[in-house]
Design a protein around this motif. Structure first.
Motif, PDB file in Angstrom:
ATOM      1  N   GLN A 168       0.797  -1.222   0.000  1.00 23.79           N
ATOM      2  CA  GLN A 168       0.000   0.000   0.000  1.00 23.79           C
ATOM      3  C   GLN A 168       0.835   1.280   0.000  1.00 23.79           C
ATOM      4  O   GLN A 168       0.370   2.322  -0.506  1.00 23.79           O
ATOM      5  CB  GLN A 168      -0.930   0.006   1.208  1.00 23.79           C
ATOM      6  CG  GLN A 168      -1.958  -1.125   1.185  1.00 23.79           C
ATOM      7  CD  GLN A 168      -2.875  -1.090   2.402  1.00 23.79           C
ATOM      8  OE1 GLN A 168      -2.785  -0.197   3.247  1.00 23.79           O
ATOM      9  NE2 GLN A 168      -3.775  -2.071   2.475  1.00 23.79           N
ATOM     10  N   ILE A 169       2.039   1.239   0.535  1.00 24.81           N
ATOM     11  CA  ILE A 169       2.816   2.474   0.690  1.00 24.81           C
ATOM     12  C   ILE A 169       4.143   2.438  -0.055  1.00 24.81           C
ATOM     13  O   ILE A 169       4.450   3.327  -0.858  1.00 24.81           O
ATOM     14  CB  ILE A 169       3.057   2.774   2.187  1.00 24.81           C
ATOM     15  CG1 ILE A 169       1.709   2.989   2.886  1.00 24.81           C
ATOM     16  CG2 ILE A 169       3.972   3.977   2.365  1.00 24.81           C
ATOM     17  CD1 ILE A 169       1.813   3.192   4.369  1.00 24.81           C
ATOM     18  N   VAL A 170       4.952   1.424   0.222  1.00 28.76           N
ATOM     19  CA  VAL A 170       6.306   1.405  -0.329  1.00 28.76           C
ATOM     20  C   VAL A 170       6.291   1.227  -1.845  1.00 28.76           C
ATOM     21  O   VAL A 170       6.970   1.968  -2.575  1.00 28.76           O
ATOM     22  CB  VAL A 170       7.148   0.296   0.333  1.00 28.76           C
ATOM     23  CG1 VAL A 170       8.549   0.250  -0.288  1.00 28.76           C
ATOM     24  CG2 VAL A 170       7.242   0.532   1.822  1.00 28.76           C
ATOM     25  N   ALA A 171       5.554   0.249  -2.325  1.00 30.91           N
ATOM     26  CA  ALA A 171       5.572  -0.036  -3.767  1.00 30.91           C
ATOM     27  C   ALA A 171       5.109   1.157  -4.614  1.00 30.91           C
ATOM     28  O   ALA A 171       5.800   1.528  -5.582  1.00 30.91           O
ATOM     29  CB  ALA A 171       4.713  -1.267  -4.055  1.00 30.91           C
ATOM     30  N   PRO A 172       3.980   1.780  -4.297  1.00 29.19           N
ATOM     31  CA  PRO A 172       3.562   2.936  -5.102  1.00 29.19           C
ATOM     32  C   PRO A 172       4.588   4.071  -5.087  1.00 29.19           C
ATOM     33  O   PRO A 172       4.881   4.660  -6.141  1.00 29.19           O
ATOM     34  CB  PRO A 172       2.255   3.373  -4.434  1.00 29.19           C
ATOM     35  CG  PRO A 172       1.734   2.126  -3.792  1.00 29.19           C
ATOM     36  CD  PRO A 172       2.960   1.421  -3.300  1.00 29.19           C
ATOM     37  N   ALA A 173       5.157   4.357  -3.907  1.00 32.68           N
ATOM     38  CA  ALA A 173       6.137   5.441  -3.813  1.00 32.68           C
ATOM     39  C   ALA A 173       7.422   5.091  -4.557  1.00 32.68           C
ATOM     40  O   ALA A 173       8.020   5.955  -5.232  1.00 32.68           O
ATOM     41  CB  ALA A 173       6.448   5.727  -2.351  1.00 32.68           C
ATOM     42  N   ALA A 174       7.859   3.837  -4.425  1.00 35.41           N
ATOM     43  CA  ALA A 174       9.097   3.433  -5.100  1.00 35.41           C
ATOM     44  C   ALA A 174       8.946   3.520  -6.611  1.00 35.41           C
ATOM     45  O   ALA A 174       9.868   3.940  -7.313  1.00 35.41           O
ATOM     46  CB  ALA A 174       9.461   2.018  -4.688  1.00 35.41           C
ATOM     47  N   LYS A 175       7.797   3.137  -7.131  1.00 32.32           N
ATOM     48  CA  LYS A 175       7.588   3.179  -8.575  1.00 32.32           C
ATOM     49  C   LYS A 175       7.437   4.615  -9.072  1.00 32.32           C
ATOM     50  O   LYS A 175       7.959   4.987 -10.140  1.00 32.32           O
ATOM     51  CB  LYS A 175       6.346   2.372  -8.939  1.00 32.32           C
ATOM     52  CG  LYS A 175       6.518   0.876  -8.723  1.00 32.32           C
ATOM     53  CD  LYS A 175       5.226   0.122  -9.004  1.00 32.32           C
ATOM     54  CE  LYS A 175       5.392  -1.371  -8.788  1.00 32.32           C
ATOM     55  NZ  LYS A 175       4.124  -2.125  -9.039  1.00 32.32           N
ATOM     56  N   GLU A 176       6.715   5.418  -8.333  1.00 31.73           N
ATOM     57  CA  GLU A 176       6.447   6.791  -8.765  1.00 31.73           C
ATOM     58  C   GLU A 176       7.691   7.671  -8.687  1.00 31.73           C
ATOM     59  O   GLU A 176       7.968   8.460  -9.602  1.00 31.73           O
ATOM     60  CB  GLU A 176       5.343   7.397  -7.907  1.00 31.73           C
ATOM     61  CG  GLU A 176       4.997   8.831  -8.292  1.00 31.73           C
ATOM     62  CD  GLU A 176       3.923   9.407  -7.394  1.00 31.73           C
ATOM     63  OE1 GLU A 176       3.663  10.629  -7.496  1.00 31.73           O
ATOM     64  OE2 GLU A 176       3.328   8.664  -6.591  1.00 31.73           O
TER      65      GLU A 176
END
Length: 212
Positions: free
Chosen positions: A138-146
């Motif tokens: 919910q948090i790390v993956a979206p931020a890492a990709k963006e």
């Protein structure tokens, strides 16, 4: 009639005495023979006593053998095994699990997020595994990709503070570098974490991860 009565009485008394004496003599002979027979017969009491002693000795020996085996088993499972599981070699295994798990938790790259997260989750257990799964999705993956966030962690110091047969606590000192689109040169951070470990199927897995 009166002259014959005394004679009859005297004769009867005499016959009684002779009968009594005969009975007494017979009794004496019988008793004598019984004594002689008893003396002549072999004494079986010592043999019986020896047999009982032998049986008792065998039973005691078996009980002692069983007791010794039981004591040995108890000592192994309650004394030897825990000592073996908490000796320096066992502590080193727990220490390595905490170090590799920490690095896996804090290191990931946008190009290999799924693989990085799967590797980290394989080193976790319990509620912390559930928390990490939800947090990364919910948090790390979206931020890492963006933002193209990439982190690399290294352990610069560690030590086991507590350990038992199935749990351990390790203090880990970490250096971590984070880069992103906004900060391509990277940011450096040093921190320390108390890593709680639980042994599951013979493997040390991280059950808690608390900054200190």
């Amino acid at each position: 009639m009166s002259d014959k009565e005394p004679t009859t009485v005297e004769d009867t008394t005499g016959d009684g005495d002779e009968a009594t004496e005969a009975v007494s003599e017979a009794a004496e002979v019988t008793e004598s023979e019984a004594v002689e027979t008893s003396d002549d017969a072999p004494d079986t009491k010592p043999a019986r006593r020896s047999a009982r002693v032998l049986v008792a000795s065998v039973v005691v020996a078996l009980l002692m053998l069983g007791g010794s085996a039981g004591l040995a088993a108890w000592l192994y499972y309650n004394e030897y095994r825990p000592d073996k599981e908490t000796d320096p070699a066992a502590a080193q295994v727990a220490l390595e699990a905490a170090k590799t798990g920490t690095i896996a938790l804090l290191s990931y790259s946008p190009e290999s997020l799924d693989q990085d997260f799967a590797n980290a989750k394989s080193k976790l257990t319990g509620d912390f595994l559930s928390y990490y799964t939800q947090f990364t999705e919910q948090i790390v993956a979206p931020a890492a990709k963006e933002k193209s966030v990439k982190t690399a962690a290294s352990v610069v110091g560690s030590g086991v503070s507590q350990i038992s047969a199935d749990s351990a606590e390790v203090l880990v000192f970490i250096n971590q570098t984070t880069t992103s689109k906004e900060n391509p040169d990277g940011a450096f951070a040093a921190s320390s974490v108390k890593v709680g470990l639980t042994k599951v199927d013979g493997n040390w897995l991280i059950a808690s991860f608390d900054p200190v």
